[in-house]
Design a protein around this motif. Structure first.
Motif, PDB file in Angstrom:
ATOM      1  N   UNK A  44      54.588   0.674  92.610  1.00 28.20           N
ATOM      2  CA  UNK A  44      53.315   0.027  92.961  1.00 28.20           C
ATOM      3  C   UNK A  44      53.431  -1.486  93.184  1.00 28.20           C
ATOM      4  N   UNK A  66      41.961  14.772 102.276  1.00 27.02           N
ATOM      5  CA  UNK A  66      41.917  13.587 101.408  1.00 27.02           C
ATOM      6  C   UNK A  66      42.661  12.458 102.108  1.00 27.02           C
TER       7      UNK A  66
ATOM      8  N   UNK B  21      40.717  -3.908  91.750  1.00 28.04           N
ATOM      9  CA  UNK B  21      42.077  -3.566  91.325  1.00 28.04           C
ATOM     10  C   UNK B  21      42.105  -2.224  90.615  1.00 28.04           C
ATOM     11  N   UNK B  24      42.081   0.444  93.184  1.00 23.87           N
ATOM     12  CA  UNK B  24      43.375   0.567  93.858  1.00 23.87           C
ATOM     13  C   UNK B  24      44.358   1.397  93.049  1.00 23.87           C
ATOM     14  N   UNK B  25      44.381   1.119  91.734  1.00 21.68           N
ATOM     15  CA  UNK B  25      45.285   1.885  90.870  1.00 21.68           C
ATOM     16  C   UNK B  25      44.878   3.352  90.825  1.00 21.68           C
ATOM     17  N   UNK B  27      43.184   5.106  93.084  1.00 17.41           N
ATOM     18  CA  UNK B  27      43.495   5.743  94.372  1.00 17.41           C
ATOM     19  C   UNK B  27      44.996   6.042  94.445  1.00 17.41           C
ATOM     20  N   UNK B  28      45.804   5.078  94.007  1.00 16.50           N
ATOM     21  CA  UNK B  28      47.259   5.217  94.051  1.00 16.50           C
ATOM     22  C   UNK B  28      47.727   6.387  93.183  1.00 16.50           C
ATOM     23  N   UNK B  29      47.261   6.418  91.924  1.00 13.76           N
ATOM     24  CA  UNK B  29      47.741   7.473  91.025  1.00 13.76           C
ATOM     25  C   UNK B  29      47.168   8.836  91.395  1.00 13.76           C
ATOM     26  N   UNK B  31      46.599   9.840  94.425  1.00 10.80           N
ATOM     27  CA  UNK B  31      47.421  10.296  95.543  1.00 10.80           C
ATOM     28  C   UNK B  31      48.771  10.820  95.033  1.00 10.80           C
ATOM     29  N   UNK B  32      49.347  10.099  94.067  1.00 10.33           N
ATOM     30  CA  UNK B  32      50.652  10.492  93.525  1.00 10.33           C
ATOM     31  C   UNK B  32      50.579  11.868  92.871  1.00 10.33           C
ATOM     32  N   UNK B  59      52.502   0.033  81.382  1.00 13.53           N
ATOM     33  CA  UNK B  59      53.426  -0.383  82.445  1.00 13.53           C
ATOM     34  C   UNK B  59      52.714  -1.262  83.478  1.00 13.53           C
TER      35      UNK B  59
END
Lengths: 108, 200
Positions: A44, A66, B21, B24-25, B27-29, B31-32, B59
């Motif tokens: 990230x 999505x 922020x 953003x985190x 959305x990122x996780x 997606x992961x 982290x």
């Protein structure tokens, strides 16, 4: 490995992972896995850093109903990879010197 | 635990960050996790691979540069202070009068304690004064050659002085006890406040 060195290397690794075609987070991690394992929390900040350095751009596209973020490499990103290649020649010669000296010391 | 539980806990853990922020985190996780599930990994295993929300939050904090961390925290705190000020102003008729009442009770307690101490000391002072008065009485009695009267006055005076000294010592002891008690009360109040601060 030294954190600063590793960070610089991982930046280039991520750029290399998206060099040929735009990729997304999980695929970048999977593609890098045989060579170097990184977690999503490591990836990230790298992506954020490369984005603010304009080495890559982010585009959200629909995937299976999505949104998925795709990372596209920019000309700056490509030149960063080339920079690394020329730097690496220098690093390699340093490495050769270190191993040669270490070896000759071992023999004594 | 589903991915939504994970993302909820992630959001809770990132409260210090700005809303942008946090999103953003998330959305990122998200997606992961969903990319892993699409890859044939079960939701449970995908979450296991990513780690617990606490680990991920730790982290993220470790990866965030300190200046950014301080900036986001300050921003959040300023925001909270904003609505806190509004509450403080709106609530002032209640808390101000309560505060004054508590303060008044405290002051009156101190005043009462001092009054008790002062009242107690009047006993040895009165005894001392009466011993001096009876001592003064001896002179006119000697002049009027009332020897038994003079002796009685002398005895009375000596008794008063003795009683004065004894009561004075006793009251000193009582005063010390009262002061000790007060110190204990103040200490108890203080420790309660400190504990509250820690709990925050």
């Amino acid at each position: 490995m030294d954190i600063q060195v590793k960070r610089g290397l991982l930046d280039v690794c991520v750029l290399a992972a998206i060099k040929d075609e735009p990729s997304y987070g999980y695929k970048i991690i999977k593609d890098m896995k045989p060579y170097v394992e990184i977690s999503e929390s490591t990836l990230y900040p790298i992506l954020r850093r490369l984005e603010s350095a304009r080495c890559l751009t982010v585009q959200s596209s629909e995937h299976n109903g999505r949104l998925r973020k795709y990372y596209h490499i920019t000309p700056q990103g490509l030149s960063r990879i080339n920079e690394f290649k020329t730097e690496w020649v220098e690093i390699l010669s340093i490495y050769k010197f270190i191993t040669k000296e270490a070896q000759s010391n071992d023999q004594i | 635990m589903t991915r939504f539980d994970f993302l909820y806990e992630l959001r809770q853990g990132l409260k210090d960050f700005s809303e942008e922020e946090i999103m953003e985190h998330i959305v990122y996780y998200r997606e992961m996790i969903e990319d892993r599930m699409e890859d044939g990994i079960s939701e449970e295993d995908a979450l296991k691979e990513i780690g617990t929300p606490e680990e991920v939050v730790a982290r993220i904090y470790a990866e965030t540069p300190l200046p950014t961390l301080i900036k986001t925290k300050l921003k959040k705190e300023r925001y909270i202070k904003g609505w806190q000020i509004v509450l403080i102003i709106l609530g002032s008729p209640i808390w101000l009068s309560l505060l004054i009442a508590v303060f008044a009770v405290f002051i009156s307690l101190i005043a009462a304690a001092f009054a008790v101490i002062a009242a107690l000391y009047t006993a040895p002072i009165a005894l001392g004064a009466s011993s001096i008065a009876t001592l003064c009485l001896i002179i006119p009695m000697i002049i009027s050659s009332n020897i038994p009267g003079a002796v009685a006055c002398l005895g009375l005076s000596l008794f008063c002085i003795g009683a004065s000294i004894l009561t004075f010592l006793g009251i000193n002891l009582i005063t010390k006890l009262i002061i000790k008690l007060f110190k204990k009360i103040i200490k108890a109040i203080k420790s309660r406040f400190i504990r509250k601060e820690e709990a925050k």
